[in-house]
Every structure is written in C-alpha cells, then in structure tokens.
Enzyme design. Sequence first.
Site, PDB file in Angstrom:
ATOM      1  N   ASP A  60       0.876  -1.161   0.000  1.00 60.30           N
ATOM      2  CA  ASP A  60       0.000   0.000   0.000  1.00 60.30           C
ATOM      3  C   ASP A  60       0.925   1.226   0.000  1.00 60.30           C
ATOM      4  O   ASP A  60       2.107   1.115   0.330  1.00 60.30           O
ATOM      5  CB  ASP A  60      -0.892  -0.025   1.251  1.00 60.30           C
ATOM      6  CG  ASP A  60      -1.734   1.222   1.362  1.00 60.30           C
ATOM      7  OD1 ASP A  60      -2.398   1.585   0.367  1.00 60.30           O
ATOM      8  OD2 ASP A  60      -1.734   1.856   2.439  1.00 60.30           O
ATOM      9  N   LEU A  61       0.395   2.376  -0.378  1.00 60.92           N
ATOM     10  CA  LEU A  61       1.248   3.571  -0.472  1.00 60.92           C
ATOM     11  C   LEU A  61       1.077   4.508   0.736  1.00 60.92           C
ATOM     12  O   LEU A  61       1.972   4.633   1.576  1.00 60.92           O
ATOM     13  CB  LEU A  61       0.909   4.325  -1.766  1.00 60.92           C
ATOM     14  CG  LEU A  61       1.644   5.643  -1.977  1.00 60.92           C
ATOM     15  CD1 LEU A  61       3.139   5.411  -2.167  1.00 60.92           C
ATOM     16  CD2 LEU A  61       1.068   6.387  -3.184  1.00 60.92           C
ATOM     17  N   ASP A  62      -0.119   5.125   0.802  1.00 62.49           N
ATOM     18  CA  ASP A  62      -0.360   6.160   1.815  1.00 62.49           C
ATOM     19  C   ASP A  62      -0.342   5.560   3.222  1.00 62.49           C
ATOM     20  O   ASP A  62      -1.146   4.685   3.542  1.00 62.49           O
ATOM     21  CB  ASP A  62      -1.727   6.818   1.573  1.00 62.49           C
ATOM     22  CG  ASP A  62      -1.797   7.529   0.227  1.00 62.49           C
ATOM     23  OD1 ASP A  62      -0.897   8.328  -0.056  1.00 62.49           O
ATOM     24  OD2 ASP A  62      -2.759   7.283  -0.531  1.00 62.49           O
ATOM     25  N   THR A  76       1.814  10.229   3.847  1.00 62.24           N
ATOM     26  CA  THR A  76       0.803  11.077   3.205  1.00 62.24           C
ATOM     27  C   THR A  76      -0.574  10.954   3.859  1.00 62.24           C
ATOM     28  O   THR A  76      -1.458  11.765   3.563  1.00 62.24           O
ATOM     29  CB  THR A  76       0.664  10.710   1.718  1.00 62.24           C
ATOM     30  OG1 THR A  76       0.771   9.291   1.610  1.00 62.24           O
ATOM     31  CG2 THR A  76       1.709  11.379   0.864  1.00 62.24           C
ATOM     32  N   LYS A 120      -9.398   5.375   5.403  1.00 62.44           N
ATOM     33  CA  LYS A 120      -8.081   4.894   4.952  1.00 62.44           C
ATOM     34  C   LYS A 120      -8.251   3.727   3.988  1.00 62.44           C
ATOM     35  O   LYS A 120      -8.988   2.780   4.283  1.00 62.44           O
ATOM     36  CB  LYS A 120      -7.217   4.475   6.146  1.00 62.44           C
ATOM     37  CG  LYS A 120      -6.657   5.665   6.902  1.00 62.44           C
ATOM     38  CD  LYS A 120      -5.663   5.217   7.961  1.00 62.44           C
ATOM     39  CE  LYS A 120      -5.131   6.420   8.730  1.00 62.44           C
ATOM     40  NZ  LYS A 120      -4.293   5.990   9.867  1.00 62.44           N
ATOM     41  N   SER A 140      -2.486   0.439  -4.527  1.00 61.63           N
ATOM     42  CA  SER A 140      -3.014   1.630  -3.846  1.00 61.63           C
ATOM     43  C   SER A 140      -4.326   2.090  -4.463  1.00 61.63           C
ATOM     44  O   SER A 140      -4.520   1.973  -5.676  1.00 61.63           O
ATOM     45  CB  SER A 140      -1.986   2.759  -3.958  1.00 61.63           C
ATOM     46  OG  SER A 140      -2.549   3.989  -3.552  1.00 61.63           O
ATOM     47  N   ALA A 141      -5.187   2.674  -3.635  1.00 61.17           N
ATOM     48  CA  ALA A 141      -6.446   3.251  -4.132  1.00 61.17           C
ATOM     49  C   ALA A 141      -6.239   4.641  -4.730  1.00 61.17           C
ATOM     50  O   ALA A 141      -7.145   5.199  -5.341  1.00 61.17           O
ATOM     51  CB  ALA A 141      -7.442   3.350  -2.980  1.00 61.17           C
ATOM     52  N   LYS A 197     -10.945  -1.075  -1.974  1.00 55.36           N
ATOM     53  CA  LYS A 197     -10.707  -1.979  -0.846  1.00 55.36           C
ATOM     54  C   LYS A 197     -11.903  -1.809   0.109  1.00 55.36           C
ATOM     55  O   LYS A 197     -12.360  -0.676   0.264  1.00 55.36           O
ATOM     56  CB  LYS A 197      -9.408  -1.602  -0.118  1.00 55.36           C
ATOM     57  CG  LYS A 197      -8.158  -1.694  -0.994  1.00 55.36           C
ATOM     58  CD  LYS A 197      -6.953  -1.090  -0.254  1.00 55.36           C
ATOM     59  CE  LYS A 197      -5.748  -0.992  -1.175  1.00 55.36           C
ATOM     60  NZ  LYS A 197      -4.584  -0.310  -0.583  1.00 55.36           N
ATOM     61  N   GLU A 251      -0.017  -3.208   4.683  1.00 44.73           N
ATOM     62  CA  GLU A 251      -1.186  -2.328   4.735  1.00 44.73           C
ATOM     63  C   GLU A 251      -1.311  -1.588   6.065  1.00 44.73           C
ATOM     64  O   GLU A 251      -1.017  -2.149   7.111  1.00 44.73           O
ATOM     65  CB  GLU A 251      -2.453  -3.171   4.581  1.00 44.73           C
ATOM     66  CG  GLU A 251      -3.106  -3.116   3.234  1.00 44.73           C
ATOM     67  CD  GLU A 251      -3.662  -1.756   2.852  1.00 44.73           C
ATOM     68  OE1 GLU A 251      -3.778  -0.873   3.706  1.00 44.73           O
ATOM     69  OE2 GLU A 251      -3.973  -1.577   1.670  1.00 44.73           O
ATOM     70  N   ASP A 252      -1.813  -0.349   6.014  1.00 46.65           N
ATOM     71  CA  ASP A 252      -2.065   0.391   7.264  1.00 46.65           C
ATOM     72  C   ASP A 252      -3.558   0.599   7.524  1.00 46.65           C
ATOM     73  O   ASP A 252      -3.910   1.270   8.484  1.00 46.65           O
ATOM     74  CB  ASP A 252      -1.381   1.769   7.235  1.00 46.65           C
ATOM     75  CG  ASP A 252      -2.068   2.734   6.293  1.00 46.65           C
ATOM     76  OD1 ASP A 252      -2.516   2.294   5.207  1.00 46.65           O
ATOM     77  OD2 ASP A 252      -2.174   3.928   6.632  1.00 46.65           O
TER      78      ASP A 252
HETATM   79  C1  BG6 Z   1      -5.743   5.727  -0.255  1.00 45.96           C
HETATM   80  C2  BG6 Z   1      -5.841   6.569   1.007  1.00 45.96           C
HETATM   81  O1  BG6 Z   1      -4.449   5.242  -0.372  1.00 45.96           O
HETATM   82  O2  BG6 Z   1      -6.057   6.513  -1.415  1.00 45.96           O
HETATM   83  C3  BG6 Z   1      -7.188   7.264   1.078  1.00 45.96           C
HETATM   84  O3  BG6 Z   1      -5.677   5.727   2.134  1.00 45.96           O
HETATM   85  C4  BG6 Z   1      -7.437   8.061  -0.198  1.00 45.96           C
HETATM   86  O4  BG6 Z   1      -7.186   8.127   2.205  1.00 45.96           O
HETATM   87  C5  BG6 Z   1      -7.343   7.122  -1.400  1.00 45.96           C
HETATM   88  O5  BG6 Z   1      -8.723   8.676  -0.174  1.00 45.96           O
HETATM   89  C6  BG6 Z   1      -7.558   7.854  -2.729  1.00 45.96           C
HETATM   90  O6  BG6 Z   1      -6.505   8.767  -2.899  1.00 45.96           O
HETATM   91  P1  BG6 Z   1      -6.467   9.909  -4.005  1.00 45.96           P
HETATM   92  O7  BG6 Z   1      -5.034  10.375  -3.967  1.00 45.96           O
HETATM   93  O8  BG6 Z   1      -6.843   9.280  -5.308  1.00 45.96           O
HETATM   94  O9  BG6 Z   1      -7.450  10.956  -3.584  1.00 45.96           O
HETATM   95 MG    MG Z   2      -2.807   3.283   3.361  1.00 47.53          MG
END
Ligand code: BG6
Ligand code: MG
Length: 215
Positions: free
Chosen positions: A13-15, A21, A49, A118-119, A149, A173-174
């Site tokens: 996962d990224l964020d 972030t 999240k 990542s989402a 997710k 994952e967080d």
């Molecule tokens: C996820 C985050 O990685 O990405 C969420 O945990 C975020 O908080 C989602 O809403 C979508 O991100 P973005 O950058 O497309 O708005």
């Molecule tokens: Mg995350």
Amino acid sequence: MINYTTIKAVIFDLDGVLVDTAIYHFQAWHRLATSLGYSFSVADNEQLKGVSRVESLELILKWAGLEKSEQEKEQLLIQKNQWYLALIEQLNPGQLLPGSLDLLNKLREKHILIALGSASKNALNILQKTGIVDYFDALIDGNVVSASKPDPEVFLKGAAALGVAPSYCLVLEDAQAGIDAAKAANMQVIGVGEADNLKGADDIVANLAALVDKF
Ligand code: BG6
Ligand code: MG
C-alpha cells in the site's frame, strides 16, 4: 505468523505505509468536511483509509446527513484533491516512512518482486516525488481499479501483473479495508500501525524497518 521463505512478491500500500501522506488526506478531508459544517473526527478518518476518493466523499456526506447533486459532488472532489495536492506539493524522499527504502533495497537484493496496490489516483506523482518509482515491477493504483478496498481487485491485479499466485504474495497495509482486501485475495498480510485498526492481519509491525531483516 508469516512464512517469509514462501514469499515471491510483496505488494505495498502507499499512503501511510511507504510515505507519510495519510496525514495530508486527513487534513484535506477535515477541511472539506468543516466547509460542509461537519465535525470530522480521527475515528471517521480511520474508516476512510484505503478507500477511494469518491467513496470517501459519499461516506462523509452520509455521516453529515447531506445530499448533493452529482455536479456538486464533482466540485467537492476537485476541491479536496486541490487541497491535497497543495499539501503534497513539497513532498520529497524525506517523507518516506522509516524502513521504506531499506526494505525496497532488501527485496531487490533478494529478487523478490515488488508491486504497488493503492487506491490513490495520485500514486505515480507521489512515487516520483519521493524517488522510489523505479523499484516497482508493477503499479496498480486508483486509475486502473474500479472496486475500492476491501474488494480484493487491487491486490489480485498486482499479483496478476507480476505473474505470481496470490498465496505467494505478501501485502503490507495500514488500513482495515486493506487488511480485509488482502485476506479476500487469499494473500498473507502484515498490518503497519496500531493493532486496533488492523484486525485479521497475520502480523503487525510499527513500521517497515521491523521487516528488513526478515527477508
Ligand atoms: C488511499 C488513502 O491510499 O487513497 C485514502 O488511504 C485516499 O485516504 C485514497 O482517499 C484515494 O486517494 P487519491 O489520492 O486518489 O485521492
Ligand atoms: Mg494506506
């Protein structure tokens, strides 16, 4: 427990896992919710999240008891992303979370494949700003995934892109939604952060630095 000797690929996962972030998503959603007259809490944020931008807005509107037209929702999504982008404008390798770079290097050294799951639709921008994009053998982000997710789509696409069966993949994952997605994909998963928000994970670590010596 994780059997590290069977792992052929790690899907990150990224964020909140690789890069710090998650706090900026929180700040941007908080600002948006406040502008709508809703008091957005840390507990609310926990539920967002791992969830896509569109679904996050739907949840906030539901909690606030508000109805908006499609056009208004579009404007709110643009506004949230503009505030988020301003917050990550100065993002640099210094905002990589502890152990991120060491773990990526170790996996490369051990010839374990690396994917992003990542989402976020801003993932590429973030990987470039933090200087880690070249580590990834596959990038699966919010631009190529349709189901948020806890649907397993993002991780199954990652495994398919790498050509590795799900049972040989380890997800990091967080978010609770991400733990559930990894389990639904039949993958091993390590939660990064507080145990309370990571139910069902095979193991939990405070940050990626704890994993570097495992491989
Ligand atoms: C996820 C985050 O990685 O990405 C969420 O945990 C975020 O908080 C989602 O809403 C979508 O991100 P973005 O950058 O497309 O708005
Ligand atoms: Mg995350």
